[in-house]
Write a protein that holds these residues in place. Structure first.
Motif, short mmCIF file in Angstrom:
data_model
loop_
_atom_site.label_atom_id
_atom_site.label_comp_id
_atom_site.label_asym_id
_atom_site.label_seq_id
_atom_site.Cartn_x
_atom_site.Cartn_y
_atom_site.Cartn_z
N VAL A 86 0.49 -1.44 0.10
CA VAL A 86 -0.24 -0.10 0.24
C VAL A 86 0.71 1.46 -0.06
N ALA A 87 1.67 1.22 0.80
CA ALA A 87 2.57 2.64 0.86
C ALA A 87 3.48 2.75 -0.20
N SER A 88 3.98 1.98 -0.80
CA SER A 88 4.69 1.82 -2.26
C SER A 88 3.80 2.14 -3.38
N VAL A 89 2.67 1.43 -3.33
CA VAL A 89 2.03 2.01 -4.38
C VAL A 89 1.25 3.30 -4.64
N ARG A 90 1.16 4.20 -2.78
CA ARG A 90 0.76 5.35 -2.67
C ARG A 90 1.78 6.35 -3.15
N HIS A 91 3.00 6.15 -2.73
CA HIS A 91 4.32 6.16 -3.30
C HIS A 91 4.79 7.40 -4.50
N SER A 92 4.03 5.62 -5.34
CA SER A 92 4.83 5.87 -6.93
C SER A 92 3.78 6.72 -7.23
N LEU A 93 1.98 6.53 -7.10
CA LEU A 93 1.06 7.72 -7.50
C LEU A 93 1.52 9.63 -7.30
N GLN A 94 1.95 9.35 -5.95
CA GLN A 94 2.18 10.97 -5.41
C GLN A 94 3.40 10.98 -5.85
N ARG A 95 4.45 10.67 -6.69
CA ARG A 95 5.91 10.73 -7.75
C ARG A 95 5.27 10.87 -9.36
N GLY A 96 4.67 9.67 -9.25
CA GLY A 96 3.70 10.10 -10.34
C GLY A 96 3.26 11.05 -10.86
N ALA A 97 2.42 11.78 -9.89
CA ALA A 97 1.40 13.36 -9.78
C ALA A 97 2.54 13.64 -9.88
N ALA A 98 3.74 13.96 -9.25
CA ALA A 98 4.44 15.17 -9.75
C ALA A 98 5.46 15.52 -10.69
N ILE A 99 5.28 14.41 -11.43
CA ILE A 99 6.29 14.20 -13.07
C ILE A 99 4.94 14.57 -14.32
N GLY A 100 3.83 14.23 -13.69
CA GLY A 100 2.78 13.95 -14.49
C GLY A 100 2.65 12.95 -14.70
N ALA A 101 2.98 11.98 -15.04
CA ALA A 101 2.85 10.34 -15.63
C ALA A 101 0.81 10.07 -14.95
N LEU A 102 0.74 9.64 -15.96
CA LEU A 102 -0.04 8.91 -16.74
C LEU A 102 -0.81 8.07 -16.40
N GLY A 103 -0.20 7.15 -15.65
CA GLY A 103 -0.17 5.65 -14.90
C GLY A 103 0.88 5.35 -14.40
N VAL A 104 0.12 4.46 -13.22
CA VAL A 104 1.31 3.85 -12.62
C VAL A 104 1.34 2.92 -12.45
N VAL A 105 2.41 1.94 -12.96
CA VAL A 105 2.27 0.33 -13.30
C VAL A 105 2.42 -0.93 -12.32
N VAL A 106 0.60 -1.93 -11.78
CA VAL A 106 1.43 -2.43 -10.53
C VAL A 106 1.08 -3.72 -11.28
N HIS A 107 2.11 -4.95 -11.12
CA HIS A 107 1.88 -6.01 -10.79
C HIS A 107 0.56 -6.85 -10.55
N THR A 108 -0.10 -7.99 -10.85
CA THR A 108 -1.18 -8.50 -10.54
C THR A 108 -1.13 -8.96 -9.42
N GLY A 109 0.25 -9.76 -8.68
CA GLY A 109 0.47 -10.47 -7.67
C GLY A 109 0.18 -11.63 -7.95
#
Length: 283
Positions: A86-109
């Protein structure tokens, strides 16, 4: 050919500066879109961004995607892994927003050792709140099905159905289709109608417009092998032709293609990007 061209690009290095070094590498390989890691892909540490680099990425105009760390697994029976995911994906989303990313890829697990239904309840419990947190202009969460090894929760595209059901078909939920994963999971993209059948099934399962990114990788291993070993475009078991067919499918119109192919220098990546552009432009 589809009415809107799909940009073609690759994964870029961030050491030395995401924009400073990364965008330079993107230019070297002819990338029209990029994918980055915003933290160690094989660890849990969360790296802070650099404001100047973030701003340069936002202002570059290059379609950008973030790949979440490989350790993320919302199907894990281990509470610590769930919390860190949870913490890792939230961080990826926050950093993605900061760089203007369109999406964050997450493995289905993977369910690892627990029943599938229990693992999917965890997916709902932990991923749905992350989706609900996202403002409209934030990156989407893009689910990437795996190659089918072990107790994977999702490999074939129809197995995305339970994910979308458990996550209430959330508007910020999308799909990243990896061609090597799909092929090794059993979708014979090299068959005469393989690409058509696979993408039609994807649309039937999750609806139109959910495909947001293609990881364009050939495969070292045959269809149905459940292995995940990428090969350069046209040099593996899939071959060039299915990639041309991908560009022709209406669901792929405008969807970026990102290579994750072998190579320790720009040369093989530049060749793969050039090959995909040629197939796209002649499709």
């Amino acid at each position: 050919m589809t009415s809107k061209k799909s940009p073609v690009g690759g994964h870029i290095p961030v050491a030395g500066g995401m924009a400073t070094k990364g965008l330079k590498y993107a230019a070297e390989i002819g990338a029209e879109a990029v994918q980055v890691f915003v933290s160690n892909p094989r660890g849990w540490a969360q790296a802070a961004g650099k404001p100047a680099e973030d701003a340069a990425m936002r202002e570059s105009g290059v379609p950008t995607f973030v790949h979440a760390p490989y350790l993320v697994n919302f199907g894990s029976p281990t509470p610590e892994t769930l919390e860190r995911s949870v913490a890792s994906v939230r961080h990826s989303l926050q950093r993605g927003a900061a760089i203007g990313a369109l999406g964050v890829v997450v493995h289905t697990g993977s369910a690892v050792t627990q029943p599938f239904d229990d693992a999917m309840r965890q997916v709902r419990e932990h991923v749905l709140p992350l989706l609900d947190e996202l403002p409209n202009d934030a990156p989407d969460i893009l689910l990437e099905p795996m190659a089918g090894q072990g107790a994977m929760l999702c490999a074939t595209v129809d197995q995305l159905g339970p994910f979308f059901e458990h996550l209430e078909n959330h508007p910020k939920l999308g799909v990243c289709l990896d061609t090597c994963h799909a092929f090794c999971a059993g979708h014979d993209l090299a068959a005469p109608d393989g690409v058509q059948k696979t993408l039609d099934l994807l649309v039937e399962t999750v609806g139109p417009g959910r495909l947001k990114l293609v990881h364009a990788n050939d495969s070292k291993d045959p269809c149905g092998s459940f292995k995940d070993r990428h090969e350069n475009i046209g040099a593996g078991q899939i071959g060039e032709k299915p990639f041309a067919e991908l560009f022709r499918h209406p669901e792929v119109a405008g969807v970026p293609f990102i290579i994750e192919t072998p190579g320790r220098s720009a040369d093989p990546h530049r060749k793969d990007v050039e090959t995909l552009k040629r197939l796209r432009d002649n499709a």
